[in-house]
Write a protein that holds these residues in place. Structure first.
Motif, mmCIF file in Angstrom:
data_model
loop_
_atom_site.group_PDB
_atom_site.id
_atom_site.type_symbol
_atom_site.label_atom_id
_atom_site.label_comp_id
_atom_site.label_asym_id
_atom_site.label_seq_id
_atom_site.Cartn_x
_atom_site.Cartn_y
_atom_site.Cartn_z
ATOM 1 N N UNK A 1 -21.872 -7.874 -13.908
ATOM 2 C CA UNK A 1 -20.914 -8.231 -12.859
ATOM 3 C C UNK A 1 -19.605 -8.770 -13.415
ATOM 4 N N UNK A 2 -19.677 -9.674 -14.380
ATOM 5 C CA UNK A 2 -18.485 -10.381 -14.849
ATOM 6 C C UNK A 2 -17.426 -9.409 -15.375
ATOM 7 N N UNK A 3 -17.841 -8.469 -16.205
ATOM 8 C CA UNK A 3 -16.860 -7.576 -16.804
ATOM 9 C C UNK A 3 -16.192 -6.684 -15.764
ATOM 10 N N UNK A 4 -16.915 -6.321 -14.716
ATOM 11 C CA UNK A 4 -16.332 -5.472 -13.676
ATOM 12 C C UNK A 4 -15.423 -6.263 -12.746
ATOM 13 N N UNK A 5 -15.775 -7.523 -12.493
ATOM 14 C CA UNK A 5 -14.877 -8.384 -11.714
ATOM 15 C C UNK A 5 -13.561 -8.561 -12.455
ATOM 16 N N UNK A 6 -13.642 -8.718 -13.779
ATOM 17 C CA UNK A 6 -12.426 -8.884 -14.582
ATOM 18 C C UNK A 6 -11.521 -7.660 -14.466
ATOM 19 N N UNK A 7 -12.105 -6.472 -14.534
ATOM 20 C CA UNK A 7 -11.303 -5.247 -14.416
ATOM 21 C C UNK A 7 -10.675 -5.135 -13.029
ATOM 22 N N UNK A 8 -11.426 -5.508 -12.011
ATOM 23 C CA UNK A 8 -10.894 -5.438 -10.648
ATOM 24 C C UNK A 8 -9.720 -6.398 -10.480
ATOM 25 N N UNK A 9 -9.833 -7.596 -11.034
ATOM 26 C CA UNK A 9 -8.738 -8.567 -10.927
ATOM 27 C C UNK A 9 -7.485 -8.078 -11.656
ATOM 28 N N UNK A 10 -7.676 -7.501 -12.841
ATOM 29 C CA UNK A 10 -6.526 -6.949 -13.571
ATOM 30 C C UNK A 10 -5.930 -5.782 -12.791
ATOM 31 N N UNK A 11 -6.802 -4.941 -12.230
ATOM 32 C CA UNK A 11 -6.320 -3.822 -11.418
ATOM 33 C C UNK A 11 -5.547 -4.284 -10.202
ATOM 34 N N UNK A 12 -5.984 -5.392 -9.600
ATOM 35 C CA UNK A 12 -5.284 -5.942 -8.434
ATOM 36 C C UNK A 12 -3.871 -6.373 -8.798
ATOM 37 N N UNK A 13 -3.726 -7.019 -9.942
ATOM 38 C CA UNK A 13 -2.417 -7.496 -10.382
ATOM 39 C C UNK A 13 -1.494 -6.329 -10.737
ATOM 40 N N UNK A 14 -2.024 -5.319 -11.398
ATOM 41 C CA UNK A 14 -1.176 -4.221 -11.878
ATOM 42 C C UNK A 14 -0.836 -3.206 -10.786
ATOM 43 N N UNK A 15 -1.772 -2.911 -9.904
ATOM 44 C CA UNK A 15 -1.507 -1.909 -8.853
ATOM 45 C C UNK A 15 -0.965 -2.545 -7.581
ATOM 46 N N UNK A 16 -1.253 -3.836 -7.383
ATOM 47 C CA UNK A 16 -0.887 -4.521 -6.134
ATOM 48 C C UNK A 16 -1.347 -3.706 -4.926
ATOM 49 N N UNK A 17 -2.546 -3.159 -5.028
ATOM 50 C CA UNK A 17 -3.088 -2.295 -3.986
ATOM 51 C C UNK A 17 -3.921 -3.099 -3.004
ATOM 52 N N UNK A 18 -3.494 -3.098 -1.745
ATOM 53 C CA UNK A 18 -4.262 -3.758 -0.710
ATOM 54 C C UNK A 18 -5.568 -3.020 -0.463
ATOM 55 N N UNK A 19 -5.557 -1.701 -0.697
ATOM 56 C CA UNK A 19 -6.789 -0.928 -0.582
ATOM 57 C C UNK A 19 -7.826 -1.389 -1.585
ATOM 58 N N UNK A 20 -7.396 -1.657 -2.814
ATOM 59 C CA UNK A 20 -8.294 -2.176 -3.839
ATOM 60 C C UNK A 20 -8.870 -3.513 -3.397
#
Length: 418
Positions: free
Chosen positions: A216-235
């Protein structure tokens, strides 16, 4: 080849033995590459763009047919969703209905629908499905590219991250609606055609990896980085809803989710305040207006005049007839759920209602993997431009197979603890 063993796909295991992890092979590696280069442009056939993901759709479908377990309900729904649009389109063309598309356009669009629907159904029925190899590694590659794009523009004033993926995309990303050039706030697109699709892929791969490896931890980290870089509300929406449904209630996972939410909420509030304003739902230049507000009149017109469904391939004619094209400048509606309702009329509305009933039943019954599938199909269809996009259906296929594997693993682990 990455396969899920037949015993792992059954609703209940006869014995509580361990379920072997998926084996990596050429199909699994190909599946991973098909996600990474999902919309990688290859060639054009008429108005249709052939992509890496599109090519792999056929490979996955054929591989999945090696062994299937038939299900009466799935087959009935499959036949119904094939026959109805075929009859609607056939009679619309024969009777020269006002919005009837040319026969060639109808056949091409109907063919895409057949492939899309077949992929989703095979994701449920195949006992030798194709599963993505090394989903976490592929996700790392995507997130690294996203970071390169954002850091390059905002820190070093270079577009090298975007230039690297330009050859994969069938249009000039620097002269498009993406608004990348000379934009210090440019959002990351990864290897895809827009930021929202990049965000969707990041969440999809994160869930697939969690289902397979329970990390879980490593995937949460990727999602958080993805949120910052894409600024995607869908994400943000997809990750939040799926996380609430899928993740267990162990103390460790609960603490991790609380920490992740604490980090994600402030960023999400910034995105919401910037993009979900009253003006964003009133301006024809806003994606919120084009995807949420403007299609409502068009959908109402379609249901009133075509209660059994709009002929597949007539979406552009409908956009012109109802003024949607004149209002937004787009040739068709880019909200997949709206399109689904228009293409299938009353059956489409009943299908969505049935999906919500299933979602409620799965959640109450503890079938969190199946509940996640329903949520993913609904949200990803809404985020995609059309239910006819076979690349989007390929992602749904991979997600369904991973959830089936995760469910079988959970059942076996529960049986072993008894």
């Amino acid at each position: 080849m990455i396969t899920v063993q037949p015993q792992a796909m059954r609703p209940a295991a006869a014995s509580p033995g361990r379920i072997a992890p998926p084996r990596a092979g050429i199909l699994g590696v190909g599946a991973a590459l098909s996600v990474l280069f999902l919309y990688g442009y290859i060639a054009s056939i008429g108005a249709y763009a052939v992509t890496v993901g599109g090519i792999f759709c056929g490979i996955v479908a054929l591989a999945s047919l090696r062994r299937i377990k038939l299900n009466a309900v799935a087959l009935y729904l499959f036949v119904a969703f094939l026959i109805l649009p075929l009859l609607v389109g056939f009679f619309a063309i024969i009777l020269h209905a006002e919005l009837a598309p040319p026969s060639s356009q109808f056949l091409q669009s109907f063919g895409l629908w057949v492939v899309s629907l077949s992929l989703v159904v095979l994701g449920f029925l195949s006992t030798r499905p194709v599963l993505v190899a090394a989903p976490f590694l592929i996700n790392v590659v995507i997130v690294v590219i996203a970071c390169l794009q954002v850091i390059g523009v905002r820190v070093f004033n270079t577009y090298i991250g975007f230039e690297l993926v330009q050859p994969l995309i069938g249009f000039d990303i620097f002269k498009s609606y993406l608004n990348i050039f000379n934009n210090a706030e440019a959002r990351a697109i990864g290897t895809y055609y827009e930021a929202s699709m990049c965000g969707r892929v990041i969440v999809t791969l994160a869930v697939i990896d969690y289902m397979i490896n329970r990390k879980l931890a490593r995937n949460v980290a990727l999602i958080l980085i993805g949120l910052v870089t894409t600024q995607s509300l869908g994400l943000l929406a997809l990750a939040a809803v799926l996380g609430a449904v899928i993740v267990g209630v162990s103390a460790r996972e609960l603490v991790l989710i609380v920490v992740a939410s604490t980090l994600a909420v402030p960023a999400g509030q910034i995105f919401l305040s910037q993009r979900f304003t009253a003006q964003s739902f009133q301006s024809s230049d806003s994606s919120n207006y084009r995807r949420v507000v403007a299609p409502i009149n068009t959908m109402g017109y379609s249901l009133a005049h075509y209660p059994l469904g709009l002929p597949i391939g007539a979406e552009e004619n409908l956009a012109i007839e109802t003024g949607y094209f004149q209002d937004t400048g787009e040739v068709k509606i880019t909200n997949g759920l709206y399109q689904f309702i228009m293409l299938f009329g009353l059956l489409g509305i009943l299908s969505l209602a049935y999906a919500l009933i299933l979602l409620f039943g799965f959640q109450i019954g503890g079938e969190r993997e199946y509940a996640a599938i329903v949520i993913y199909v609904l949200l990803s269809t809404a985020a995609s431009g059309s239910p006819l996009l076979i690349e989007s259906s390929l992602l749904i296929y991979y997600f369904v197979v991973a959830c089936r594997y995760g469910r079988a693993r959970r059942i076996a682990e529960q049986a072993a603890r008894r």
